[in-house]
Design a protein around this motif. Structure first.
Motif, PDB file in Angstrom:
ATOM      1  N   PRO A 228       0.807  -1.218   0.000  1.00 20.78           N
ATOM      2  CA  PRO A 228       0.000   0.000   0.000  1.00 20.78           C
ATOM      3  C   PRO A 228       0.844   1.274   0.000  1.00 20.78           C
ATOM      4  O   PRO A 228       0.454   2.279  -0.585  1.00 20.78           O
ATOM      5  N   GLY A 229       2.010   1.231   0.618  1.00 20.33           N
ATOM      6  CA  GLY A 229       2.887   2.408   0.644  1.00 20.33           C
ATOM      7  C   GLY A 229       3.342   2.809  -0.746  1.00 20.33           C
ATOM      8  O   GLY A 229       3.443   3.997  -1.065  1.00 20.33           O
ATOM      9  N   ARG A 230       3.612   1.832  -1.575  1.00 16.38           N
ATOM     10  CA  ARG A 230       4.050   2.120  -2.951  1.00 16.38           C
ATOM     11  C   ARG A 230       2.911   2.741  -3.748  1.00 16.38           C
ATOM     12  O   ARG A 230       3.112   3.664  -4.537  1.00 16.38           O
ATOM     13  N   VAL A 231       1.693   2.237  -3.551  1.00 19.81           N
ATOM     14  CA  VAL A 231       0.539   2.788  -4.262  1.00 19.81           C
ATOM     15  C   VAL A 231       0.273   4.219  -3.794  1.00 19.81           C
ATOM     16  O   VAL A 231       0.042   5.120  -4.593  1.00 19.81           O
ATOM     17  N   ARG A 232       0.327   4.442  -2.472  1.00 23.84           N
ATOM     18  CA  ARG A 232       0.124   5.807  -1.959  1.00 23.84           C
ATOM     19  C   ARG A 232       1.197   6.748  -2.483  1.00 23.84           C
ATOM     20  O   ARG A 232       0.925   7.918  -2.773  1.00 23.84           O
ATOM     21  N   ALA A 233       2.438   6.262  -2.615  1.00 21.73           N
ATOM     22  CA  ALA A 233       3.520   7.097  -3.139  1.00 21.73           C
ATOM     23  C   ALA A 233       3.252   7.466  -4.606  1.00 21.73           C
ATOM     24  O   ALA A 233       3.603   8.561  -5.048  1.00 21.73           O
ATOM     25  N   PHE A 234       2.607   6.577  -5.353  1.00 21.70           N
ATOM     26  CA  PHE A 234       2.244   6.894  -6.733  1.00 21.70           C
ATOM     27  C   PHE A 234       1.192   8.001  -6.766  1.00 21.70           C
ATOM     28  O   PHE A 234       1.220   8.873  -7.637  1.00 21.70           O
ATOM     29  N   LEU A 235       0.274   7.978  -5.815  1.00 22.13           N
ATOM     30  CA  LEU A 235      -0.793   8.979  -5.773  1.00 22.13           C
ATOM     31  C   LEU A 235      -0.338  10.305  -5.175  1.00 22.13           C
ATOM     32  O   LEU A 235      -1.044  11.306  -5.280  1.00 22.13           O
TER      33      LEU A 235
ATOM     34  N   GLY B 159     -11.864   4.890  -6.173  1.00 19.89           N
ATOM     35  CA  GLY B 159     -10.691   5.768  -6.073  1.00 19.89           C
ATOM     36  C   GLY B 159     -10.436   6.249  -4.653  1.00 19.89           C
ATOM     37  O   GLY B 159      -9.290   6.302  -4.198  1.00 19.89           O
ATOM     38  N   ILE B 160     -11.498   6.581  -3.948  1.00 12.30           N
ATOM     39  CA  ILE B 160     -11.342   7.014  -2.550  1.00 12.30           C
ATOM     40  C   ILE B 160     -10.780   5.870  -1.705  1.00 12.30           C
ATOM     41  O   ILE B 160      -9.829   6.057  -0.940  1.00 12.30           O
ATOM     42  N   GLY B 161     -11.362   4.691  -1.857  1.00  7.55           N
ATOM     43  CA  GLY B 161     -10.870   3.535  -1.108  1.00  7.55           C
ATOM     44  C   GLY B 161      -9.448   3.185  -1.466  1.00  7.55           C
ATOM     45  O   GLY B 161      -8.625   2.863  -0.597  1.00  7.55           O
ATOM     46  N   TRP B 162      -9.112   3.267  -2.737  1.00  5.88           N
ATOM     47  CA  TRP B 162      -7.766   2.960  -3.199  1.00  5.88           C
ATOM     48  C   TRP B 162      -6.766   3.968  -2.642  1.00  5.88           C
ATOM     49  O   TRP B 162      -5.694   3.612  -2.176  1.00  5.88           O
ATOM     50  N   GLY B 163      -7.144   5.249  -2.678  1.00 11.76           N
ATOM     51  CA  GLY B 163      -6.255   6.289  -2.168  1.00 11.76           C
ATOM     52  C   GLY B 163      -6.056   6.210  -0.666  1.00 11.76           C
ATOM     53  O   GLY B 163      -4.944   6.381  -0.158  1.00 11.76           O
ATOM     54  N   LEU B 164      -7.126   5.944   0.074  1.00 13.70           N
ATOM     55  CA  LEU B 164      -7.015   5.867   1.537  1.00 13.70           C
ATOM     56  C   LEU B 164      -6.326   4.589   1.999  1.00 13.70           C
ATOM     57  O   LEU B 164      -5.489   4.612   2.899  1.00 13.70           O
TER      58      LEU B 164
END
Length: 135
Positions: free
Chosen positions: A25-32, A92-97
């Motif tokens: 999840p940290g990598r995905v959040r870093a992309f966002l 998108g909200i769930g993915w971002g959070l």
């Protein structure tokens, strides 16, 4: 045979998510995080998926039926409507959070089940609510 193909496909997909780091999840959040410590890895993973998917669509058009079924079950193309837009916004909200979407969440259960279990349970609860209210 159909179950074996589904299991192999899911295992391959999950392994790809883990190997590419997309189950983190940290990598995905870093992309966002466009204005912070942006990590373009997810863009490369999505871009890299274009070639095998283009090959798969080309092969699919030439086949009469898939390996594990009598016929292809492909969704029809539809326009953008309110249900699609609201669903995309909620996703998108769930993915971002959470930093996870359904595939990586399931794959992450093998890596850190205690940390990911609440997300997966909430995801299944949301699926259940959707099924309950759309019938």
């Amino acid at each position: 045979m159909r179950i074996i193909l589904a299991l192999l496909s899911g295992t391959l997909f999950g392994a790809g998510l883990v190997i590419s780091g997309m189950a983190d999840p940290g990598r995905v959040r870093a992309f966002l995080d466009l204005f912070g410590r942006w990590d373009p890895t997810l863009a490369f993973v999505m871009g890299g998926a274009i070639v095998p998917m283009a090959i798969a669509w080309t092969v699919q058009r030439r086949l009469e039926s898939p390996l594990g079924d009598k016929a292809f079950s492909l969704p029809e193309t539809r326009g953008i409507d309110t249900r699609l837009a609201v669903g995309a916004i909620l996703f998108g909200i769930g993915w971002g959070l959470g930093g996870l979407c359904p595939g990586p969440a399931i794959a992450s259960l093998s890596l850190s089940p205690v940390a990911v279990a609440p997300f997966v349970l909430a995801m299944f609860a949301g699926m259940g609510l959707h099924r309950l209210f759309t019938r």
